[in-house]
Design an enzyme around this catalytic site. Sequence first.
Site, short mmCIF file in Angstrom:
data_model
loop_
_atom_site.label_atom_id
_atom_site.label_comp_id
_atom_site.label_asym_id
_atom_site.label_seq_id
_atom_site.Cartn_x
_atom_site.Cartn_y
_atom_site.Cartn_z
CD GLU A 262 -1.75 5.16 -6.28
OE1 GLU A 262 -2.54 6.02 -5.83
OE2 GLU A 262 -1.86 3.95 -6.05
CE1 TYR B 162 -4.54 1.09 1.16
CE2 TYR B 162 -4.33 -0.92 -0.09
CZ TYR B 162 -5.11 0.09 0.42
OH TYR B 162 -6.46 0.10 0.16
#
Lengths: 158, 306
Positions: free
Chosen positions: A87, A80
């Site tokens: 990102e 994660y």
Amino acid sequence: MGIVPSSVVLTSFQVMSRVFLIWAVTHSVKEVQTEDSVLLFVIAWTITEIIRYSFYTFSLLNHLPYLIKWARYTLFIVLYPMGVSGELLTIYAALPFVRQAGLYSISLPNKYNFSFDYYAFLILIMISYIPLFPQLYFHMIHQRRKVLSHTEEHKKFE
Amino acid sequence: GKHVEILDAKTREKLCFLDKVEPHATIAEIKNLFTKTHPQWYPARQSLRLDPKGKSLKDEDVLQKLPVGTTATLYFRDLGAQISWVTVFLTEYAGPLFIYLLFYFRVPFIYGHKYDFTSSRHTVVHLACICHSFHYVKRLLETLFVHRFSHGTMPLRNIFKNCTYYWGFAAWMAYYINHPLYTPPTYGAQQVKLALAIFVICQLGNFSIHMALRDLRPAGSKTRKIPYPTKNPFTWLFLLVSCPNYTYEVGSWIGFAIMTQCLPVALFSLVGFTQMTIWAKGKHRSYLKEFRDYPPLRMPIIPFLL
């Protein structure tokens, strides 16, 4: 839709954010396609999805190896943050090119009496990670505690 | 008399036991008695039901008409902090009225300093301000003098949600319409005149429907009747739709969008239309359920279509 027990809202959200990263950022801004950050989130997503879909498949076949369940609810702890970093770094790298090209932006005056600044929009998106990421992350941690301790109890009675 | 015990719907914990309750006591009266022992749960936030997962009992329901024995077991659910509908409506409508004017008068820190307190040279911008202000003044007056609400209260969190929606969109629209770089409609005065006509007709229509609905229901009552067209031609839309007030409301905003030729206004109309369609469908469904003889030609919000 009832086939797997995930929340429709959370899952749609994740799908939308991924589509956004791919189409509206990485595809649209060619200059970021060679960034290491792209590699980072692609690897994180790929590993996550391979495990996640194996989990769903085995669950539906009623033959879920503990290893898959463990992997799904443990590896996210690393994957994660890895994905999120990839990102955010990608969006950050795209910013100067968006500003320069005025990508997806419209300014006044125009006959629709509307304006949109894609650069500012991307910054807002980045800021939104601050409240959203912890929520999703701790939701998974909570799920992990529930699912893995449940298995422990079942093992005790075997 | 009867006995009433109130249990928590989730934990089944015994919260209250009322003995010697009059058989013809109403749920409203029982709620008042319950508040005495638990003052933090005022009647508006109490949901009492016969089944923990069942529907809430109405305030008007009478104890002896319920399917219970000498001791009635009622389950309690806390609806959360409540706020009156009137308060919510007044707050959510006063905001846009005030906020739009801030942009119209070009109050400092919105547009560049050289534009502070200047006035637009476009007639349509002044007209738009009149229309927008009229719309919200009308809504405020209707809230105070026309509407008859079936529910007294709604959950407190709604006021934050609703105000964000109304105030946010008002600021967004007003920013562009009153902007120094605003572009007037492509087809000029013709477009503005047509749009204004649509707006005025729909405002009159919407008001007519609100009055007709008010006359259906006597003051202080919560009765529901099928609305029918009256002598007022604006109400003849009842022949084709269940909720012509929503139809006229969408029409007003479409008119305003055409008048200002402003995309945010069109988006606001679209979002409003979506929400009102959901409400209209719900209302239409409950009319059909409640009245066997409901006119079959009627659609919820758009004649023949939706």
